[in-house]
Design an enzyme around this catalytic site. Sequence first.
Site, mmCIF file in Angstrom:
data_model
loop_
_atom_site.group_PDB
_atom_site.id
_atom_site.type_symbol
_atom_site.label_atom_id
_atom_site.label_comp_id
_atom_site.label_asym_id
_atom_site.label_seq_id
_atom_site.Cartn_x
_atom_site.Cartn_y
_atom_site.Cartn_z
ATOM 1 N N LYS A 228 0.840 -1.204 0.000
ATOM 2 C CA LYS A 228 0.000 0.000 0.000
ATOM 3 C C LYS A 228 0.874 1.253 0.000
ATOM 4 O O LYS A 228 0.666 2.191 -0.775
ATOM 5 C CB LYS A 228 -0.900 -0.007 1.245
ATOM 6 N N CYS A 303 -19.151 5.713 4.559
ATOM 7 C CA CYS A 303 -19.088 4.245 4.578
ATOM 8 C C CYS A 303 -18.040 3.809 5.601
ATOM 9 O O CYS A 303 -17.022 3.205 5.286
ATOM 10 C CB CYS A 303 -18.744 3.716 3.183
ATOM 11 N N CYS A 310 -25.569 4.288 5.942
ATOM 12 C CA CYS A 310 -26.295 3.958 4.713
ATOM 13 C C CYS A 310 -27.488 4.882 4.499
ATOM 14 O O CYS A 310 -27.877 5.150 3.358
ATOM 15 C CB CYS A 310 -26.741 2.500 4.746
ATOM 16 N N CYS A 313 -26.385 7.738 2.473
ATOM 17 C CA CYS A 313 -25.598 7.374 1.290
ATOM 18 C C CYS A 313 -26.478 7.371 0.044
ATOM 19 O O CYS A 313 -27.454 6.628 -0.038
ATOM 20 C CB CYS A 313 -24.972 5.996 1.514
ATOM 21 N N CYS A 319 -26.109 -0.525 -3.787
ATOM 22 C CA CYS A 319 -25.096 -1.176 -2.954
ATOM 23 C C CYS A 319 -25.651 -2.471 -2.362
ATOM 24 O O CYS A 319 -26.628 -2.449 -1.610
ATOM 25 C CB CYS A 319 -24.648 -0.240 -1.832
HETATM 26 S S1 SF4 Z 1 -25.031 1.920 1.205
HETATM 27 FE FE1 SF4 Z 1 -23.183 0.689 0.829
HETATM 28 S S2 SF4 Z 1 -21.646 2.188 0.153
HETATM 29 FE FE2 SF4 Z 1 -23.299 3.337 1.122
HETATM 30 S S3 SF4 Z 1 -22.658 3.564 3.265
HETATM 31 FE FE3 SF4 Z 1 -23.945 1.719 3.160
HETATM 32 S S4 SF4 Z 1 -22.500 0.018 2.866
HETATM 33 FE FE4 SF4 Z 1 -21.392 1.923 2.363
#
Ligand code: SF4
Length: 335
Positions: A228, A303, A310, A313, A319
Amino acid sequence: MVVVSVGAAGLGGIKVLMMSETTRFFVRRNKRSRAMSQKDHLPSTQYHNKKFDLPEIEEFAYRGANKLIQSRTSEMDSTVTSVESEVASSRPSGESPANWEIVLEGIRKMRCSADAPVDTMGCEKAGDTLPPKERRFAVLVSSLLSSQTKDQVTHGAIQRLLQNDLLTADAINNADEEVIKKLIYPVGFYTRKAFNLKKIANICLMKYGGDIPNSIEQLLSLPGIGPKMAHLVMNVGWNNVQGICVDTHVHRICNRLGWVSRLGTKQKTLTPEETREALQRWLPKEEWVPINPLLVGFGQTICTPLRPRCGDCSISELCPSAFKETKNSSPSSKS
Ligand code: SF4
């Protein structure tokens, strides 16, 4: 926010999202301009021998709009005729996951405010006011200190080393290990890292004239430096993209999104290195550098490792892991 969209007949279909008076913006190119810009994709043999002409990580986020558009336009104008054949022979061969471009665009939009720790304190910011040689060494030191450590803590340690004139190979080689230990505290494993720093500084002095190695193999031979860090240092320090820098955030999020799996299976990858190889099989090379700060910041703010947000998001509908890892996030809490 101002959205400037320039058609393909104009400036290669570049769409720029400008945020208030600052120069921070994210760039999204349409398919035509993406194909053009893949002139950077070299066949594997050339790829490992030739330096990439990609901007450094922070340049993707901070470069001034005019400069960016001008440079992209002139790049495209001068190379359109020779690009097509190179693109065909150098595109990653793996199958890309469904909707990945929409998901990536959604993450870019969520990251528009650039308010994650990585945006101001990531390893790639270390020593960004120093001359190239000193800056490379600062990025290497910052990468070493960053493992198992938050960006804020690593940044503080780098600042203290800088204030004490201890951010060159020569200075660290001559410094007392106890002094280094105190200055970098409380980074994770600071005792071990102080020991490794002294060794690295000595190797850099003896073998590389005080500079840092310029290949992945040589970087990996330094004590405490893993893949990394080596890829980050190659990308930022030498502007030579050999691979994707996959840290714990990139590893976790790529698995949550279903973007990577173990070779020949549908199982999640087990290590960042496995994720890097899986991601490199399909992700276009022009995304290899910006994907790291993009997903690291996304992982720091939305995330998150525990209880991902979520409900906040915007890509939750695409997702496969949405609302599976937390009881507190629910579709109804979506803002
Ligand atoms: S929907 Fe998926 S990408 Fe978005 S915060 Fe939740 S786990 Fe992460």
